[in-house]
Motif scaffolding. Structure first.
Motif, PDB file in Angstrom:
ATOM      1  N   GLY A 134       0.353 -38.670   7.230  1.00  0.00           N
ATOM      2  CA  GLY A 134      -1.013 -38.176   7.221  1.00  0.00           C
ATOM      3  C   GLY A 134      -2.040 -39.120   6.619  1.00  0.00           C
ATOM      4  N   THR A 135      -1.601 -40.292   6.154  1.00  0.00           N
ATOM      5  CA  THR A 135      -2.503 -41.287   5.580  1.00  0.00           C
ATOM      6  C   THR A 135      -2.543 -42.510   6.484  1.00  0.00           C
ATOM      7  N   VAL A 136      -3.727 -43.095   6.627  1.00  0.00           N
ATOM      8  CA  VAL A 136      -3.872 -44.291   7.451  1.00  0.00           C
ATOM      9  C   VAL A 136      -4.510 -45.398   6.622  1.00  0.00           C
ATOM     10  N   THR A 137      -4.017 -46.622   6.821  1.00  0.00           N
ATOM     11  CA  THR A 137      -4.623 -47.805   6.236  1.00  0.00           C
ATOM     12  C   THR A 137      -5.135 -48.654   7.394  1.00  0.00           C
ATOM     13  N   GLU A 186      -8.920 -46.895   3.684  1.00  0.00           N
ATOM     14  CA  GLU A 186      -7.910 -45.848   3.742  1.00  0.00           C
ATOM     15  C   GLU A 186      -8.540 -44.606   4.345  1.00  0.00           C
ATOM     16  N   GLY A 187      -7.715 -43.737   4.822  1.00  0.00           N
ATOM     17  CA  GLY A 187      -8.203 -42.484   5.359  1.00  0.00           C
ATOM     18  C   GLY A 187      -7.055 -41.542   5.658  1.00  0.00           C
ATOM     19  N   PHE A 228      -3.832 -50.525  12.304  1.00  0.00           N
ATOM     20  CA  PHE A 228      -3.794 -49.184  11.743  1.00  0.00           C
ATOM     21  C   PHE A 228      -2.347 -48.949  11.318  1.00  0.00           C
ATOM     22  N   THR A 229      -2.131 -48.542  10.078  1.00  0.00           N
ATOM     23  CA  THR A 229      -0.794 -48.171   9.616  1.00  0.00           C
ATOM     24  C   THR A 229      -0.824 -46.696   9.250  1.00  0.00           C
ATOM     25  N   PHE A 230      -0.038 -45.899   9.987  1.00  0.00           N
ATOM     26  CA  PHE A 230       0.008 -44.460   9.810  1.00  0.00           C
ATOM     27  C   PHE A 230       1.302 -44.054   9.116  1.00  0.00           C
ATOM     28  N   SER A 270      -9.871 -40.162  10.164  1.00  0.00           N
ATOM     29  CA  SER A 270     -11.043 -40.085   9.284  1.00  0.00           C
ATOM     30  C   SER A 270     -10.888 -41.159   8.215  1.00  0.00           C
ATOM     31  N   SER A 271     -11.851 -42.057   8.133  1.00  0.00           N
ATOM     32  CA  SER A 271     -11.830 -43.114   7.132  1.00  0.00           C
ATOM     33  C   SER A 271     -12.639 -42.690   5.922  1.00  0.00           C
ATOM     34  N   ALA A 272     -12.144 -43.012   4.737  1.00  0.00           N
ATOM     35  CA  ALA A 272     -12.863 -42.669   3.506  1.00  0.00           C
ATOM     36  C   ALA A 272     -14.183 -43.427   3.409  1.00  0.00           C
ATOM     37  N   ASN A 273     -14.282 -44.596   4.077  1.00  0.00           N
ATOM     38  CA  ASN A 273     -15.475 -45.440   3.989  1.00  0.00           C
ATOM     39  C   ASN A 273     -16.507 -45.171   5.072  1.00  0.00           C
ATOM     40  N   GLU A 274     -16.165 -44.372   6.067  1.00  0.00           N
ATOM     41  CA  GLU A 274     -17.056 -44.154   7.204  1.00  0.00           C
ATOM     42  C   GLU A 274     -17.312 -42.667   7.407  1.00  0.00           C
TER      43      GLU A 274
END
Length: 123
Positions: free
Chosen positions: A63-66, A77-78, A58-60, A90-94
């Motif tokens: 406010g954005t996480v990869t 991403e999320g 997880f790379t924070f 919160s993940s954009a894909n889940e």
């Protein structure tokens, strides 16, 4: 003398204001999966790799996480928020969110439905 005292007081107020306004993001940086727990049984990094989730990071930042899963070459991403030592991802894909805690330079994510706990260490 009064002028020096006034400048000293002004400096103290200015520094106190800057310190109280600057909040450090305790999550910022890259975190690597180091182990897990299934119930009370520890799962090693090698076993996690065999299950396809080893090497997850997880790379924070701001406010954005990869989220990267090297075992399966997946990346998403999320967004994230931090309140105290609690983090919500919160993940954009889940659908839904991932909740965890940060303490002693470890990020711990627990899935309450499966009693699976994943432990990450800051790189």
């Amino acid at each position: 003398m009064k002028k020096k005292l006034g400048m000293l007081l002004f400096s103290i107020i200015l520094v106190a204001g800057l310190v109280s306004c600057s909040s450090k993001d305790i999550a910022e940086g890259t975190w690597e999966l180091i182990k897990g727990y299934s119930g009370e049984v520890e799962v090693t990094a090698d076993q996690l790799q065999e299950q396809g989730i080893g090497g997850t990071t997880f790379t924070f930042k701001n406010g954005t996480v990869t989220i990267k899963m090297t075992a399966s070459s997946e990346e998403s991403e999320g967004t994230y928020t931090v309140e105290g030592n609690n983090i919500t991802i919160s993940s954009a894909n889940e659908e839904g969110t991932i909740k965890g805690t940060i303490a002693d330079e470890e990020l711990t994510i627990t899935d309450e439905n499966t009693s699976l706990k994943l432990v990450f260490k800051r790189k």
